[in-house]
Design a protein around this motif. Sequence first.
Motif, mmCIF file in Angstrom:
data_model
loop_
_atom_site.group_PDB
_atom_site.id
_atom_site.type_symbol
_atom_site.label_atom_id
_atom_site.label_comp_id
_atom_site.label_asym_id
_atom_site.label_seq_id
_atom_site.Cartn_x
_atom_site.Cartn_y
_atom_site.Cartn_z
ATOM 1 N N GLY A 68 0.816 -1.208 0.000
ATOM 2 C CA GLY A 68 0.000 0.000 0.000
ATOM 3 C C GLY A 68 0.851 1.259 0.000
ATOM 4 N N HIS A 69 1.916 1.227 0.779
ATOM 5 C CA HIS A 69 2.749 2.422 0.889
ATOM 6 C C HIS A 69 3.294 2.866 -0.466
ATOM 7 C CE1 HIS A 69 5.407 5.417 2.509
ATOM 8 N NE2 HIS A 69 6.307 4.950 1.662
ATOM 9 N N SER A 94 2.921 5.852 7.428
ATOM 10 C CA SER A 94 3.046 5.669 5.977
ATOM 11 C C SER A 94 2.453 6.837 5.188
ATOM 12 C CB SER A 94 2.343 4.365 5.573
ATOM 13 O OG SER A 94 2.117 4.299 4.194
ATOM 14 N N ASP A 163 -6.257 7.991 1.487
ATOM 15 C CA ASP A 163 -5.635 6.811 2.064
ATOM 16 C C ASP A 163 -6.794 5.949 2.559
ATOM 17 O OD1 ASP A 163 -4.614 4.872 3.783
ATOM 18 O OD2 ASP A 163 -2.913 6.112 4.398
ATOM 19 N N ALA A 165 -6.529 2.702 3.117
ATOM 20 C CA ALA A 165 -5.901 1.444 3.558
ATOM 21 C C ALA A 165 -6.828 0.635 4.469
ATOM 22 C CB ALA A 165 -4.594 1.744 4.284
ATOM 23 N N HIS A 166 -7.679 1.321 5.237
ATOM 24 C CA HIS A 166 -8.575 0.623 6.176
ATOM 25 C C HIS A 166 -9.939 0.319 5.568
ATOM 26 C CE1 HIS A 166 -6.512 2.439 10.027
ATOM 27 N NE2 HIS A 166 -5.679 1.757 9.268
ATOM 28 N N SER A 187 -4.538 -0.853 1.074
ATOM 29 C CA SER A 187 -3.450 -1.743 1.494
ATOM 30 C C SER A 187 -3.992 -3.160 1.620
ATOM 31 C CB SER A 187 -2.903 -1.303 2.852
ATOM 32 O OG SER A 187 -2.126 -2.359 3.409
ATOM 33 N N LYS A 192 -4.681 -6.479 7.185
ATOM 34 C CA LYS A 192 -5.869 -5.756 6.721
ATOM 35 C C LYS A 192 -7.038 -6.720 6.456
ATOM 36 C CE LYS A 192 -3.894 -1.588 6.559
ATOM 37 N NZ LYS A 192 -2.517 -1.564 7.049
ATOM 38 N N GLY A 199 0.713 -6.125 -0.156
ATOM 39 C CA GLY A 199 0.113 -5.711 -1.419
ATOM 40 C C GLY A 199 -0.681 -4.442 -1.256
ATOM 41 N N TYR A 321 -3.671 2.668 18.756
ATOM 42 C CA TYR A 321 -3.685 2.868 17.302
ATOM 43 C C TYR A 321 -4.628 4.000 16.996
ATOM 44 C CZ TYR A 321 -3.667 0.859 12.496
ATOM 45 O OH TYR A 321 -3.510 0.595 11.162
HETATM 46 C C1 LIG Z 1 -1.455 -0.284 6.404
HETATM 47 C C2 LIG Z 1 -1.512 1.167 6.145
HETATM 48 C C3 LIG Z 1 -0.701 1.791 5.179
HETATM 49 C C4 LIG Z 1 0.436 1.100 4.473
HETATM 50 O O1 LIG Z 1 0.090 -0.017 3.747
HETATM 51 P P1 LIG Z 1 1.155 -1.193 3.538
HETATM 52 O O2 LIG Z 1 0.425 -2.127 2.629
HETATM 53 O O3 LIG Z 1 1.474 -1.790 4.853
HETATM 54 O O4 LIG Z 1 2.345 -0.610 2.872
HETATM 55 C C5 LIG Z 1 -0.909 3.137 4.924
HETATM 56 N N1 LIG Z 1 -1.830 3.845 5.578
HETATM 57 C C6 LIG Z 1 -2.605 3.304 6.522
HETATM 58 C C7 LIG Z 1 -3.633 4.140 7.218
HETATM 59 C C8 LIG Z 1 -2.457 1.946 6.863
HETATM 60 O O5 LIG Z 1 -3.189 1.422 7.849
#
Ligand SMILES: *Cc1c(COP(=O)(O)O)cnc(C)c1O
Length: 374
Positions: A68-69, A94, A163, A165-166, A187, A192, A199, A321
């Motif tokens: 994800g990063h 990230s 972002d 990711a969640h 992400s 996740k 990935g 967190y």
């Molecule tokens: C997990 C996460 C990322 C990074 O994703 P990766 O797949 O671990 O590189 C970025 N932002 C948030 C909010 C995340 O929780």
Amino acid sequence: MNEKDRKNLNEKIYVTRSSLPNFDDYCNMIKQIWNSHWLTNNGELHERLQVEIEKYLGVDNVVLFTNGHLSLENVIKAMNLTGEVITTPFTFVSTTHAISRNGLTPVFCDINPNDYTIDVNKIESLITKKTSAIIPVHVYGNVCNVDEIEKIAKKHHLKVIYDAAHAFGVEYKGKGIANYGDASMFSFHATKVFNTIEGGCIAYNGSNELANILNKLKNFGIENEEEINYIGGNAKMNEFQAAMGLCNLKELNRNIAKRKKIYLEYLKYLKDISGIKINKIQNNVKSNYAYFPILITDDYELTRDELFNLLKKHNIYSRKYFYPITNETICYKKLGYETPIALDLSNRILTLPMYSDLELNKVRKICKIIKEKK
Ligand SMILES: *Cc1c(COP(=O)(O)O)cnc(C)c1O
């Protein structure tokens, strides 16, 4: 309770546990890789996963990445952003690093205390001549105020990258969350809701112009055998990751349904405890139940850290967190942005264990400790 149940209940409980597909399904899937000897660089499984994720998210374009990063770093680069980017400090580091590693300055906007996403009433006062984009975060899968963010971005000609990711699988007003903003990053890390081991992807609606650039940036900027047109890096997803994704995607809706049951069990036992505030599912949002954050207010007898340690004593590993917020880390403190609400919340929030296979009796055990405070 028999001996086996008792033993099971006394096992360590971690904040998360990676979803794994059926072992034979994964073996069958990777057999293809042995047949083809094609391990990475847009293999067949990669192509299949991309199409399936486009369908699942309901968007025109998905570009897969190795995490994800790097998805986020590359989409920032692909959009040629300059100067300052307004973002939230209440996130995994990230998000902030992806901005900074592109040579841009993160400008930290405080969050709202209701859903912990960027406070849309504070964005405009942070916009300067140098601002080129807003990068908000759908924290815990809570949806940002996407309508207001779009208005602000249009008015000031700014790009919006979420972002997300969640937020894989989250819908807002009946549409997949990746339909909002210029692009969204997901992400697929092992922790996740949906994982490909490591990935991630960029997803968005619209022409494939951005996707074409991203596909080159993730492969050294190679246009064809003889032309290199971009200063790209290496951020490709390989076939083993794609295989894991294809297997896990089949289970995803079932896993989210199991998470919902766990959410409801927590809710049932925690909702009446004075001083414990539960993260509400927002209106018009279909949640993915990715996390179970609780906010510990002054009405609760223990502090957040005391509760964290109490749970640990019982072999239950919750997570602070997000703590610390990113503008309080040594990397960004010198920028001097203060975000009092995010700072306060980062000292009060705890995410409790949440994963699809978490047994409901363990949830009740956790709730009992929180209730009895011993
Ligand atoms: C997990 C996460 C990322 C990074 O994703 P990766 O797949 O671990 O590189 C970025 N932002 C948030 C909010 C995340 O929780």
